[in-house]
Design a protein around this motif. Structure first.
Motif, PDB file in Angstrom:
ATOM      1  N   MET A 132       0.832  -1.208   0.000  1.00  0.00           N
ATOM      2  CA  MET A 132       0.000   0.000   0.000  1.00  0.00           C
ATOM      3  C   MET A 132       0.866   1.257   0.000  1.00  0.00           C
ATOM      4  O   MET A 132       0.681   2.159  -0.824  1.00  0.00           O
ATOM      5  CB  MET A 132      -0.902  -0.003   1.237  1.00  0.00           C
ATOM      6  N   ARG A 133       1.805   1.314   0.949  1.00  0.00           N
ATOM      7  CA  ARG A 133       2.612   2.532   1.094  1.00  0.00           C
ATOM      8  C   ARG A 133       3.440   2.814  -0.145  1.00  0.00           C
ATOM      9  O   ARG A 133       3.493   3.956  -0.627  1.00  0.00           O
ATOM     10  CB  ARG A 133       3.524   2.397   2.323  1.00  0.00           C
ATOM     11  N   TRP A 134       4.101   1.788  -0.698  1.00  0.00           N
ATOM     12  CA  TRP A 134       4.974   2.037  -1.842  1.00  0.00           C
ATOM     13  C   TRP A 134       4.197   2.203  -3.126  1.00  0.00           C
ATOM     14  O   TRP A 134       4.719   2.806  -4.087  1.00  0.00           O
ATOM     15  CB  TRP A 134       6.049   0.964  -1.937  1.00  0.00           C
ATOM     16  N   LEU A 135       2.953   1.741  -3.178  1.00  0.00           N
ATOM     17  CA  LEU A 135       2.106   2.107  -4.308  1.00  0.00           C
ATOM     18  C   LEU A 135       1.876   3.614  -4.290  1.00  0.00           C
ATOM     19  O   LEU A 135       1.937   4.276  -5.341  1.00  0.00           O
ATOM     20  CB  LEU A 135       0.768   1.366  -4.249  1.00  0.00           C
ATOM     21  N   GLY A 136       1.648   4.181  -3.101  1.00  0.00           N
ATOM     22  CA  GLY A 136       1.521   5.633  -2.994  1.00  0.00           C
ATOM     23  C   GLY A 136       2.753   6.344  -3.518  1.00  0.00           C
ATOM     24  O   GLY A 136       2.663   7.349  -4.236  1.00  0.00           O
ATOM     25  N   GLY A 137       3.929   5.817  -3.178  1.00  0.00           N
ATOM     26  CA  GLY A 137       5.166   6.413  -3.653  1.00  0.00           C
ATOM     27  C   GLY A 137       5.280   6.366  -5.169  1.00  0.00           C
ATOM     28  O   GLY A 137       5.720   7.334  -5.809  1.00  0.00           O
ATOM     29  N   CYS A 138       4.871   5.253  -5.765  1.00  0.00           N
ATOM     30  CA  CYS A 138       4.966   5.121  -7.215  1.00  0.00           C
ATOM     31  C   CYS A 138       3.921   5.964  -7.933  1.00  0.00           C
ATOM     32  O   CYS A 138       4.162   6.423  -9.062  1.00  0.00           O
ATOM     33  CB  CYS A 138       4.865   3.650  -7.616  1.00  0.00           C
ATOM     34  N   ILE A 139       2.778   6.167  -7.310  1.00  0.00           N
ATOM     35  CA  ILE A 139       1.799   7.096  -7.874  1.00  0.00           C
ATOM     36  C   ILE A 139       2.409   8.493  -7.944  1.00  0.00           C
ATOM     37  O   ILE A 139       2.266   9.214  -8.940  1.00  0.00           O
ATOM     38  CB  ILE A 139       0.507   7.089  -7.034  1.00  0.00           C
ATOM     39  N   ARG A 140       3.126   8.876  -6.881  1.00  0.00           N
ATOM     40  CA  ARG A 140       3.801  10.185  -6.875  1.00  0.00           C
ATOM     41  C   ARG A 140       4.890  10.235  -7.947  1.00  0.00           C
ATOM     42  O   ARG A 140       5.026  11.244  -8.677  1.00  0.00           O
ATOM     43  CB  ARG A 140       4.397  10.414  -5.489  1.00  0.00           C
ATOM     44  N   ALA A 141       5.671   9.188  -8.077  1.00  0.00           N
ATOM     45  CA  ALA A 141       6.722   9.160  -9.096  1.00  0.00           C
ATOM     46  C   ALA A 141       6.121   9.280 -10.491  1.00  0.00           C
ATOM     47  O   ALA A 141       6.672   9.977 -11.359  1.00  0.00           O
ATOM     48  CB  ALA A 141       7.538   7.872  -8.971  1.00  0.00           C
ATOM     49  N   GLN A 142       4.997   8.611 -10.703  1.00  0.00           N
ATOM     50  CA  GLN A 142       4.321   8.697 -12.000  1.00  0.00           C
ATOM     51  C   GLN A 142       3.834  10.117 -12.271  1.00  0.00           C
ATOM     52  O   GLN A 142       3.933  10.612 -13.402  1.00  0.00           O
ATOM     53  CB  GLN A 142       3.146   7.710 -12.031  1.00  0.00           C
ATOM     54  N   GLU A 143       3.337  10.798 -11.245  1.00  0.00           N
ATOM     55  CA  GLU A 143       2.925  12.195 -11.402  1.00  0.00           C
ATOM     56  C   GLU A 143       4.104  13.057 -11.856  1.00  0.00           C
ATOM     57  O   GLU A 143       3.971  13.871 -12.778  1.00  0.00           O
ATOM     58  CB  GLU A 143       2.379  12.736 -10.087  1.00  0.00           C
ATOM     59  N   ILE A 144       5.232  12.879 -11.199  1.00  0.00           N
ATOM     60  CA  ILE A 144       6.419  13.698 -11.493  1.00  0.00           C
ATOM     61  C   ILE A 144       6.943  13.395 -12.894  1.00  0.00           C
ATOM     62  O   ILE A 144       7.267  14.304 -13.671  1.00  0.00           O
ATOM     63  CB  ILE A 144       7.504  13.462 -10.426  1.00  0.00           C
ATOM     64  N   ALA A 145       7.026  12.102 -13.235  1.00  0.00           N
ATOM     65  CA  ALA A 145       7.538  11.714 -14.549  1.00  0.00           C
ATOM     66  C   ALA A 145       6.595  12.184 -15.660  1.00  0.00           C
ATOM     67  O   ALA A 145       7.050  12.612 -16.733  1.00  0.00           O
ATOM     68  CB  ALA A 145       7.726  10.204 -14.619  1.00  0.00           C
ATOM     69  N   SER A 146       5.294  12.101 -15.419  1.00  0.00           N
ATOM     70  CA  SER A 146       4.325  12.539 -16.421  1.00  0.00           C
ATOM     71  C   SER A 146       4.427  14.039 -16.661  1.00  0.00           C
ATOM     72  O   SER A 146       4.398  14.509 -17.818  1.00  0.00           O
ATOM     73  CB  SER A 146       2.903  12.171 -15.978  1.00  0.00           C
ATOM     74  N   ALA A 147       4.550  14.806 -15.571  1.00  0.00           N
ATOM     75  CA  ALA A 147       4.690  16.257 -15.705  1.00  0.00           C
ATOM     76  C   ALA A 147       5.968  16.598 -16.479  1.00  0.00           C
ATOM     77  O   ALA A 147       5.969  17.499 -17.338  1.00  0.00           O
ATOM     78  CB  ALA A 147       4.701  16.909 -14.327  1.00  0.00           C
ATOM     79  N   TYR A 148       7.041  15.879 -16.187  1.00  0.00           N
ATOM     80  CA  TYR A 148       8.310  16.099 -16.878  1.00  0.00           C
ATOM     81  C   TYR A 148       8.160  15.805 -18.376  1.00  0.00           C
ATOM     82  O   TYR A 148       8.598  16.590 -19.235  1.00  0.00           O
ATOM     83  CB  TYR A 148       9.386  15.202 -16.274  1.00  0.00           C
ATOM     84  N   ALA A 149       7.527  14.674 -18.698  1.00  0.00           N
ATOM     85  CA  ALA A 149       7.397  14.261 -20.095  1.00  0.00           C
ATOM     86  C   ALA A 149       6.503  15.198 -20.893  1.00  0.00           C
ATOM     87  O   ALA A 149       6.671  15.340 -22.115  1.00  0.00           O
ATOM     88  CB  ALA A 149       6.856  12.833 -20.168  1.00  0.00           C
ATOM     89  N   CYS A 150       5.547  15.814 -20.208  1.00  0.00           N
ATOM     90  CA  CYS A 150       4.652  16.740 -20.912  1.00  0.00           C
ATOM     91  C   CYS A 150       5.289  18.110 -21.145  1.00  0.00           C
ATOM     92  O   CYS A 150       4.859  18.860 -22.042  1.00  0.00           O
ATOM     93  CB  CYS A 150       3.346  16.890 -20.134  1.00  0.00           C
TER      94      CYS A 150
END
Length: 386
Positions: free
Chosen positions: A250-268
């Motif tokens: 559960m906890r590290w899924l939260g972390g990966c959701i955050r990483a995906q947010e950051i990577a998506s913003a970067y890619a856009c």
């Protein structure tokens, strides 16, 4: 993902607290190689207490949210590696609180559980032993630490390794082997009979106190501080470990959701070859695959949690979830680093740390291969009885 109104309300408060109050602490110099300082942890917890999000999975009457509700809350707490520490949902404390809530007697709860729930103390779980001693790792039956009764005390001797948070912990749960089998003891820390030999330098850095190698030399524990009954330690370990490994998911899924947010913003935003990175299939498809993996992780966690909520130990289901989720989170974190290129391997964002933490998670609470081996044994047993 399944949720109730009460869990959703708690999770929303937790997410707002993590995003607004906790994330700024990620650049705090008190975040060291062996985890954040206790001073910083307690500072964040006081803010969590004021915000009404301290130990949010345990209700004021002492009852717990269901495992499915807990998932809703712990995923949000994991949006920062510091979030579970601030909200008091982090390992090993979260798992130790769960164990004590289910096995400890009322006197033990008052002495050892209460300060953990209140977020005023940290704990450590002393089970794993050094490989060089031939001690218990993924196979707890190899335990070398022994205990013997001496009047109204038990005397414990042995060595332990990878003991998360031992340095600075106030509450210890020590596993040792008696003539009856495995036992668990509750210990006030620090104790001169428990000596930290060294704190290991590991790939992860999210847990206060790091991971220690510990020597236990003639530790005397009152018989009243044995957790449960002599010889029942492995049974109690399963009470703790099945939900605890799911909580990690559960906890590290939260972390990966955050990483995906950051990577998506970067890619856009990042341009290359005349267009944003996300418009290049090689990049956009990685982020799309991450979306799919995140959803599959949510479903896997929800399914395993629903089994635990029936009262089952859920060892098979939690093993399956641990394998599926930890491997998927590794794919997600790795792709986030790759999407961000050179920036992804710097500490300019939290993505680099999340990658390191998730790599360690594939080993902690049972490596993928051990869980697969356990599941393969079940397949063989089921086939014999078919």
């Amino acid at each position: 993902m399944f949720s109730t109104d009460r869990a959703q309300a708690i999770a929303d408060k937790v997410e707002a607290f993590v995003r607004e109050t906790v994330i700024p602490y990620e650049k705090d110099p008190r975040c060291g190689f062996h985890g954040p300082s206790d001073e910083m942890v307690m500072e964040m917890r006081e803010k969590a207490r004021a915000a009404g999000v301290l130990t949010p999975h345990i209700l004021p009457d002492g009852s717990h949210l269901t495992q499915r509700e807990t998932a809703t809350v712990l995923i949000r707490s994991g949006l920062s590696p510091l979030g579970p520490l601030a909200c008091n949902t982090m390992a090993p404390d979260e798992g130790n609180m769960y164990l004590l809530g289910h096995v400890a007697n009322e006197e033990q709860k008052a002495q050892f559980l209460k300060p953990l729930v209140e977020g005023r103390a940290r704990s450590a779980f002393f089970m794993t032993e050094p490989a060089e001693d031939g001690g218990a790792g993924s196979d707890p039956s190899m335990m070398k630490t022994v205990c013997r009764q001496d009047g109204n005390h038990w005397v414990i001797n042995g060595r332990k390794a990878f003991i998360t948070g031992a340095e600075g912990a106030k509450v210890g749960i020590v596993m040792a082997k008696s003539d009856d089998g495995a036992c668990m003891f509750l210990v006030d820390l620090p104790d001169p009979a428990i000596r930290i030999e060294r704190v290991l330098d590991t790939i992860d850095s999210s847990m206060p106190g790091g991971h220690a190698v510990v020597r236990i030399d003639n530790l005397r524990v009152p018989a009243s501080q044995m957790l449960g009954a002599s010889g029942e330690g492995f049974k109690y370990a399963q009470v703790r470990l099945s939900p605890a490994r799911l909580s990690h998911c559960m906890r590290w899924l939260g972390g990966c959701i955050r990483a995906q947010e950051i990577a998506s913003a970067y890619a856009c935003k990042r341009m290359a070859f005349g267009k944003p990175l996300v418009d290049h299939e090689g990049v956009g498809f990685m982020l799309a695959e991450n979306m799919i993996d995140i959803r599959q992780c949510e479903l896997m966690i929800d399914w395993a949690a629903s089994v635990l909520d029936t009262g089952s130990l859920g060892t098979v289901e939690s093993s399956m979830a641990k394998v599926a989720v930890s491997e998927a989170l590794m794919r997600i974190a790795d792709k986030c680093v790759q999407v961000m290129g050179g920036t992804g391997v710097t500490q300019d964002t939290i993505v680099e740390q999340i990658f390191r933490e998730v790599r360690a998670f594939r080993i902690y609470d049972g490596p993928t291969e051990v869980h697969k081996w356990s599941l393969a044994k079940k397949i063989k047993r089921d086939h014999k009885h078919a």
